[in-house]
Scaffold this active site. Sequence first.
Site, PDB file in Angstrom:
ATOM      1  N   ASP A 177       3.049  64.742  48.749  1.00 30.19           N
ATOM      2  CA  ASP A 177       3.592  63.551  49.402  1.00 30.19           C
ATOM      3  C   ASP A 177       4.992  63.922  49.899  1.00 30.19           C
ATOM      4  O   ASP A 177       5.930  64.012  49.110  1.00 30.19           O
ATOM      5  CB  ASP A 177       3.649  62.389  48.404  1.00 30.19           C
ATOM      6  CG  ASP A 177       4.207  61.117  49.038  1.00 30.19           C
ATOM      7  OD1 ASP A 177       4.867  61.212  50.098  1.00 30.19           O
ATOM      8  OD2 ASP A 177       4.005  60.033  48.464  1.00 30.19           O
TER       9      ASP A 177
ATOM     10  N   LYS B  81       8.571  58.265  56.723  1.00 28.18           N
ATOM     11  CA  LYS B  81      10.021  57.999  56.790  1.00 28.18           C
ATOM     12  C   LYS B  81      10.794  58.696  57.923  1.00 28.18           C
ATOM     13  O   LYS B  81      11.008  58.105  58.969  1.00 28.18           O
ATOM     14  CB  LYS B  81      10.640  58.298  55.422  1.00 28.18           C
ATOM     15  CG  LYS B  81      10.192  57.274  54.367  1.00 28.18           C
ATOM     16  CD  LYS B  81      11.113  57.230  53.184  1.00 28.18           C
ATOM     17  CE  LYS B  81      10.882  55.985  52.334  1.00 28.18           C
ATOM     18  NZ  LYS B  81       9.861  56.117  51.306  1.00 28.18           N
TER      19      LYS B  81
ATOM     20  N   PHE C 130       6.098  57.966  43.359  1.00 26.08           N
ATOM     21  CA  PHE C 130       5.945  56.803  44.236  1.00 26.08           C
ATOM     22  C   PHE C 130       5.132  57.218  45.451  1.00 26.08           C
ATOM     23  O   PHE C 130       5.461  58.197  46.117  1.00 26.08           O
ATOM     24  CB  PHE C 130       7.299  56.228  44.679  1.00 26.08           C
ATOM     25  CG  PHE C 130       7.132  54.967  45.475  1.00 26.08           C
ATOM     26  CD1 PHE C 130       6.901  53.756  44.836  1.00 26.08           C
ATOM     27  CD2 PHE C 130       7.131  54.991  46.867  1.00 26.08           C
ATOM     28  CE1 PHE C 130       6.696  52.592  45.572  1.00 26.08           C
ATOM     29  CE2 PHE C 130       6.916  53.835  47.602  1.00 26.08           C
ATOM     30  CZ  PHE C 130       6.700  52.633  46.954  1.00 26.08           C
TER      31      PHE C 130
HETATM   32  C1  LIG Z   1       8.620  55.445  50.884  1.00 33.34           C
HETATM   33  C2  LIG Z   1       7.574  56.319  50.284  1.00 33.34           C
HETATM   34  C3  LIG Z   1       6.217  56.027  50.445  1.00 33.34           C
HETATM   35  C4  LIG Z   1       5.724  54.781  51.123  1.00 33.34           C
HETATM   36  O1  LIG Z   1       6.034  54.767  52.462  1.00 33.34           O
HETATM   37  P1  LIG Z   1       5.931  53.358  53.258  1.00 33.34           P
HETATM   38  O2  LIG Z   1       6.225  53.748  54.668  1.00 33.34           O
HETATM   39  O3  LIG Z   1       6.933  52.448  52.651  1.00 33.34           O
HETATM   40  O4  LIG Z   1       4.542  52.861  53.083  1.00 33.34           O
HETATM   41  C5  LIG Z   1       5.311  56.922  49.916  1.00 33.34           C
HETATM   42  N1  LIG Z   1       5.706  58.030  49.262  1.00 33.34           N
HETATM   43  C6  LIG Z   1       7.002  58.336  49.097  1.00 33.34           C
HETATM   44  C7  LIG Z   1       7.378  59.597  48.389  1.00 33.34           C
HETATM   45  C8  LIG Z   1       7.988  57.487  49.581  1.00 33.34           C
HETATM   46  O5  LIG Z   1       9.278  57.763  49.372  1.00 33.34           O
END
Ligand SMILES: *Cc1c(COP(=O)(O)O)cnc(C)c1O
Length: 413
Positions: free
Chosen positions: A221, A250, A136
């Site tokens: 990420d 986050k 994700f």
């Molecule tokens: C939540 C998340 C995102 C997206 O972040 P947003 O602030 O919602 O755009 C991207 N990568 C990972 C691994 C995430 O958990």
Amino acid sequence: MTTAEIAEMQKDYLMPTYAPGLALVEGSGTSVWDADGNEYLDFVSGIAVTNIGHCHPAMVRAVQDQVETLVHVSNLYYNEKQPQLAKALAEHSGLPGAKCFFCNSGAEANEGLIKLARLWGSDKGKYEIITMRQSFHGRTLATLTATGQEKVQKGFGPLPEGFAYANFNDLQSVEDAIATQTAAVLVEALQGEGGVVPADPEFLPGLRKLCDEKGILLLCDEVQCGMGRTGKWFGFQNYDVQPDAFSLAKGLGNGFPIGAIVAGEKLADTFHVGHHATTFGGTPLACSAALSVIGVVEEEELLANTMMMGAYLVEGLCEISVKHKKWVSGVRGLGLLLGMVLDVPALPLQKKLQKKGMLALATAGNVLRLLPPLNVSQEEIDQALNLIGEACEELHEEMAALSPNPCRCGMGE
Ligand SMILES: *Cc1c(COP(=O)(O)O)cnc(C)c1O
């Protein structure tokens, strides 16, 4: 307003992109309260965001002080908080020569990483990014294309070009996906949305070696698994690997919106004036919030607490899993990013826990994701384990009432 009134108003005025059940109005530490006055033990933390707990006094003070001093000036001007925050992140990253770029969200940070990789590859004919299935990376067009899940892409075509997919924890499949146009591999050290799946011990080191051999970039990420969540500042540090760059969001601002790219020396000076920008990125206010978070993680030794409380929570969850092994297959994760893996959908368990006064998050269908703040106490974990134990007991009885062999139908039990 009562929960019912809020829900009714939301229905009339907000796009139905979410399906919330609770209206939360107040938080403190590991507790939140709903509009009807009920208290909940918060093991969601706004999806791995409020890592130092709700309304931590150090953050409240930092934000209050800054809001009275200077909120926003744009990046046309220096603001002293930005280099201070960048220095702290660069140092904790361990990447030699690291430099940062600040933005506002996880998707935006990943979008920036993708641009960075493309610019780096632009004179080499390299542009493609390989990502993992079940990953994700966000909801913008580029990041939902990077996200290896068809359900987030469906209906939004045509999708941007230049993405290829491989299987997580399968080095051969990444190697097979690499082509002359490949610029980078983008990977989570621990797939959060994908069901709390950590990288195998050999996977990230193997990827690092593979990327070096092929002359391509390794990007991480760290939006969910970064900022201490796994017991290290960054998830990749569990694997003794250094990516060429990584994204954050986050937990970085404990709820104040801020994202970042941290790049090692290979990419630290790739973006020049005019290549990338954002109006809001790195405001004095956002950076003050993030600096207070880093200060608390350091001063309260929250990495150590995360390891200790994580191990304690795993132990308790394993006991529950063994007790219900007919329909609970185990526990996985790192630090305080943990998943209890069920053989049945996790949503009924999430709902049961909510009724009992605890928030947890059903993920990837059958995983109950647990994300308490990094300063969670042993008493709070004991409380959570009691509630999970009770909820599992009840669920077990309900399933048994439905069928004599409810849990592994067709699985030879
Ligand atoms: C939540 C998340 C995102 C997206 O972040 P947003 O602030 O919602 O755009 C991207 N990568 C990972 C691994 C995430 O958990």
